[in-house]
Design an enzyme around this catalytic site. Sequence first.
Site, PDB file in Angstrom:
ATOM      1  N   HIS A  14      -1.635  64.289 -31.851  1.00 16.75           N
ATOM      2  CA  HIS A  14      -1.202  65.334 -30.585  1.00 16.75           C
ATOM      3  C   HIS A  14      -1.231  64.061 -29.412  1.00 16.75           C
ATOM      4  O   HIS A  14      -2.088  64.310 -28.553  1.00 16.75           O
ATOM      5  CB  HIS A  14      -1.888  66.619 -30.252  1.00 16.75           C
ATOM      6  N   HIS A  16       1.392  62.616 -26.124  1.00 15.30           N
ATOM      7  CA  HIS A  16       2.525  62.472 -25.605  1.00 15.30           C
ATOM      8  C   HIS A  16       2.815  61.025 -25.054  1.00 15.30           C
ATOM      9  O   HIS A  16       1.884  60.623 -23.948  1.00 15.30           O
ATOM     10  CB  HIS A  16       2.981  63.385 -24.653  1.00 15.30           C
ATOM     11  N   HIS A 194       4.289  73.130 -30.376  1.00 15.70           N
ATOM     12  CA  HIS A 194       3.279  73.622 -29.348  1.00 15.70           C
ATOM     13  C   HIS A 194       3.232  74.922 -29.479  1.00 15.70           C
ATOM     14  O   HIS A 194       4.312  75.637 -29.250  1.00 15.70           O
ATOM     15  CB  HIS A 194       3.433  73.092 -28.218  1.00 15.70           C
ATOM     16  N   GLU A 197      -1.127  77.798 -26.678  1.00 15.04           N
ATOM     17  CA  GLU A 197      -1.557  77.166 -25.616  1.00 15.04           C
ATOM     18  C   GLU A 197      -2.058  77.974 -24.304  1.00 15.04           C
ATOM     19  O   GLU A 197      -2.860  78.813 -24.173  1.00 15.04           O
ATOM     20  CB  GLU A 197      -0.986  75.792 -25.297  1.00 15.04           C
ATOM     21  N   ASP A 276      -2.144  64.153 -23.115  1.00 18.01           N
ATOM     22  CA  ASP A 276      -1.611  63.530 -22.230  1.00 18.01           C
ATOM     23  C   ASP A 276      -2.638  62.637 -21.519  1.00 18.01           C
ATOM     24  O   ASP A 276      -3.095  63.087 -20.143  1.00 18.01           O
ATOM     25  CB  ASP A 276      -0.786  64.315 -21.002  1.00 18.01           C
TER      26      ASP A 276
END
Length: 335
Positions: A14, A16, A194, A197, A276
């Site tokens: 996971h 980005h 996703h 979350e 990220d």
Amino acid sequence: MKRFIHNLPKVELHLHIEGSLEPELMFELAQRNQVAIPFSSPEEVREAYQFSNLQSFLDIYYQGARVLLHEQDFYDLTWAYLLRCQQDRVLHTEIFFDPQTHTERGIAFDTVIHGICRALAQGEQELGITSQLIMCFLRHLDEESAFATLQMAESHLDKIVAVGLDSSELGHPPEKFERVFARAQAMGLKTVAHAGEEGPSQNIKNAIELLGVSRVDHGVRCVDDPALVEQLSLSRMPLTVCPLSNIKLKVFETMDQHNLMQLLDQGLCVTINADDPAYFGGYMTDNFLAVAEALPMSKAQAAQLSLNAIEASFIDQQLKQKYSQLVTDYLNRCS
């Protein structure tokens, strides 16, 4: 424990790639491409990375992506991330990229994917890091845009292993993209999304049942539904959890409140990932260390998180066995 975690073989599921754009590279690319950005220094960029929720992060994330214009920019971005993988003992990574972030600005799909893939190929050859590429749809955009993006990907199916779903979860449930995901699966692509979350646990169920996902990205809100937790445990449906991201975006206030280890103890196939990292303050080793410092974690549990990621990955069985053996041998040596 710090040394054990640092040298632990890891797999990331996971990440980005646009979210690995460090402020220094952002400035370098802004100057190279003559793109104006509203910051005077890398330090000022870092100071802006104070987020109250997912949307406040996305606003600055999309602004940063504006400096990515040419194939070389995407290569440089990906290569910088792979060097961090080498540092963190990441054996294999399955990275997300967001073509709509770029095609909406007039950047050709081919420019994006060629730059990323050139770096990934070099990473395997020179660094020994294997990789897969996952194309994500931006869920705040409409179904038509997602279908158009999928069409652009048709000539690159040899480079893409799966499609995913990211961006603003609230107000954009999985069912919005049911038809797009069905089309992607008919094209031979795997699916991830996703869910759970910021959004409710129902989004996790719908991602599994309606989008046919092989993995749920995040998924921490599953604890709101005990029956779902039991189902996830029995099915070994992987959750790609991102601890530092969850704290930065206020999913949990502090790391000692995080439910990652609770889910691991309940037999779920949870994994640790960086999401990220340029924006959330840490790559893979940083995320493992942050959890280990805030919550009880044994060496065996840390190793299990790596083994879970290998199990959940899209690599073939032979490579899974090879990487699992590396983790097991490492644990045995250090126990």
